[in-house]
Scaffold this active site. Structure first.
Site: not given
Ligand code: NCD
Length: 331
Positions: A63-64, A92, A113, A146
């Site tokens: 999703r993200t 490397k 991320r 997040h």
């Molecule tokens: C969440 C995350 O990655 O922290 N998911 C997301 O970004 N929608 C929640 C999760 O992974 O449980």
């Protein structure tokens, strides 16, 4: 924050204030409206044309990642991506810091991320000391933060309560692995900006919120309660925010020994809940959220997921200084 009160980087939800959240929510409403017409879409598509973004996602994401990528496409930003550090020069022996400095040479924005808590802050600080800093947006930093999820959660809550007095005065119940769930930490920080909000944290003892969050909430004087109960608070809640067990952070498979069944929201629980309550989940879900709930009017998690794309358009436009070009006539 820049001189205009807009953030250069988006690293932690604690950096946002109420004014910023209201700005992003309003902008998101307008962006959604523009998306409904061809002219509006073309307009959005020109806002960041000629700019480039790098998506550096070395922790799993559906999703993200996709919502950020789609948000970039909506704004006309070209994207490049790394989803596995083994395909970059990190293999490397290059440090992640050097890799990110390299990416920053080619783009105008890095969305990232990683599994490492605090790493986005470190990269932002390192880039700030270079001649060509680019904004960093944190798309999830280990069990830590997040912030963009917190913004989309605030947007979803405020839309859902639009005809019920907004977020003010609401009881928000958060359920699950509250210790390692970064969405919980980032969202809880923001609820202090709304009047008379109460948070109920419902979890087994092993998954209670961490002391750092408890301290921050105590300091901000938001009303909150920690409980092992599930069904009783469910009946009081205006919003129930479910989360999954974050077992990717287990050291020795310790989640397996936690009895989590009581914290599953089942179809049968719906009758206990308020008729205008809201059910949210950052997704992905496992057994903690019954699929039979999906068609109930209170289930907002699919809308929440789509709101993620719209709020990320608003956030990227703001970070890249294109937000003032989104015309904001009275809605
Ligand atoms: C969440 C995350 O990655 O922290 N998911 C997301 O970004 N929608 C929640 C999760 O992974 O449980």
């Amino acid at each position: 924050m820049s001189a205009q009160g807009k953030p250069f980087h988006i690293l932690r939800s604690g950096q946002f204030d109420r004014k910023f959240l209201d700005h992003i929510c309003l902008l998101t409403d307008h962006i959604r409206r523009l998306d409904k017409s061809k002219d509006g879409l073309l307009y959005l598509n020109r806002l960041c044309q000629g700019k480039r973004a790098m998506l550096y996602f070395t922790q799993p994401s559906t999703r993200t990642f996709l919502s950020f990528q789609s948000a970039c496409q909506i704004l006309g930003l070209a994207t490049s991506e790394i989803r596995d550090s083994s395909t970059s020069s990190e293999r490397k022996g290059e440090s992640i810091e050097d890799s990110l400095r390299t990416f920053s040479s080619y783009v105008d924005l890095i969305i990232m991320r990683t599994p490492i808590p605090g790493f986005c802050d470190k990269v932002a600080q390192m880039l700030d000391e270079t001649h060509r800093p680019v904004p960093i947006i944190n798309g999830g930093s280990g069990p830590d933060e997040h912030p963009t999820q917190a913004v989309l959660d605030i947007y979803t809550l405020s839309r859902s309560f639009r005809n019920f007095g907004g977020i003010d005065g609401k009881t928000i119940m958060m359920v699950g692995d509250l210790k390692r769930g970064r969405t919980i930490r980032s969202l809880s920080y923001l609820l202090r900006y709304y009047k008379n909000v109460k948070i109920i944290f419902s979890s087994p003892d092993e998954f209670k919120i961490d002391q750092d969050l408890r301290d921050k909430l105590l300091k901000s004087q938001i009303s909150f309660e920690e409980t092992r109960a599930f069904e009783e608070p469910l009946a009081q809640a205006d919003a129930v925010y479910m989360t999954r067990v974050q077992d990717e952070y287990d050291v020795k498979g310790e989640s397996k020994s936690v009895d989590y069944h009581k914290y599953h929201l089942k179809y049968e629980h719906l009758k206990l809940m308020k008729p205008n309550s809201v059910i949210m989940h950052p997704l992905p879900r496992r057994d903690e959220l019954d699929v039979r709930i999906d068609n109930d009017a209170r289930a907002k998690y699919w809308r929440q997921e789509r709101n993620g794309m719209w709020t990320r358009v608003a956030l990227i436009a703001t970070v890249l200084g294109a937000d003032s070009n989104v015309i904001l006539p009275e809605l």
